[in-house]
Scaffold this active site. Structure first.
Site, PDB file in Angstrom:
ATOM      1  CG  HIS A 121      33.230  17.634  80.799  1.00 43.81           C
ATOM      2  ND1 HIS A 121      33.889  18.708  80.249  1.00 43.81           N
ATOM      3  CD2 HIS A 121      33.008  16.760  79.785  1.00 43.81           C
ATOM      4  CE1 HIS A 121      34.065  18.497  78.959  1.00 43.81           C
ATOM      5  NE2 HIS A 121      33.534  17.320  78.654  1.00 43.81           N
ATOM      6  CG  HIS A 160      38.755  20.361  85.251  1.00 42.61           C
ATOM      7  ND1 HIS A 160      38.348  21.658  85.439  1.00 42.61           N
ATOM      8  CD2 HIS A 160      38.108  19.913  84.153  1.00 42.61           C
ATOM      9  CE1 HIS A 160      37.495  21.980  84.483  1.00 42.61           C
ATOM     10  NE2 HIS A 160      37.334  20.946  83.693  1.00 42.61           N
TER      11      HIS A 160
END
Length: 190
Positions: A121, A160
């Site tokens: 992303h 993440h």
């Protein structure tokens, strides 16, 4: 160590309230789709391809403008897609586990099954923002800010580490730069 501290700083925002979890999930999962639509609309509208209330002559003029500006639109999205593909390949090669795998006490707000580094992303949206920046400085800053919001939300969601986001940002910037560089080199030769 520092990476873990920053991770837990943002992750500790999760699981505090239903609204905050919804907000984190929105920016980590839904907002990226909105940013893609906004980028496409900006590029099309900015070049008067999609203005409101057009006559039939103006509609044909819009197709002519699209024909002239398609390269910019393709380069912006190609930068993002190419960066995302490269991030995916790097994930397979590097194989760093996600935070919820590494720490048993982390309960991710999102469901992810692949590896963590670099963030796809962050790579995609930073490449998109940087590519837009090459053509439209102010809009580029806005889209890079969107990439930052998405990255922070994905850390807070527990999927993440901050280094994944930073690695994605660097990769996205480098890919956008090289796509533009090689396009300019090829375009000058033609």
């Amino acid at each position: 160590m520092f990476n873990d501290q920053i991770f837990f700083f943002f992750y500790n925002l999760a699981h505090q309230s239903t609204f905050l979890d919804w907000l984190i999930t929105f920016f980590a999962q839904t907002f990226p789709n909105i940013v893609i639509i906004l980028a496409a609309m900006f590029l099309l509208y900015h070049h008067e391809i999609l203005p409101f209330k057009k006559s039939s002559d103006e509609i044909w003029g819009s197709f002519r403008i699209l024909g002239q500006r398609w390269k910019e639109i393709v380069l912006v999205f190609f930068s993002g897609i190419f960066a995302w593909i490269l991030a995916y390949v790097l994930k397979i090669i590097i194989q760093i586990p996600r935070p919820f795998v590494q720490f048993q006490n982390v309960q991710a707000l999102l469901s992810e099954t692949d590896f963590s580094f670099p963030s796809g992303h962050s790579t995609f949206f930073m490449a998109l923002g940087m590519a837009i920046f090459f053509y439209h400085k102010n809009a580029g800053y806005l889209f890079m800010f969107f990439a930052l919001l998405i990255g922070i939300a994905r850390v807070a969601a527990g999927v993440h580490f901050p280094i994944d986001i930073l690695g994605g940002f660097v990769l996205g910037i480098v890919i956008a730069y090289f796509v533009r560089f090689f396009y300019d080199k090829l375009h000058k030769k033609v």
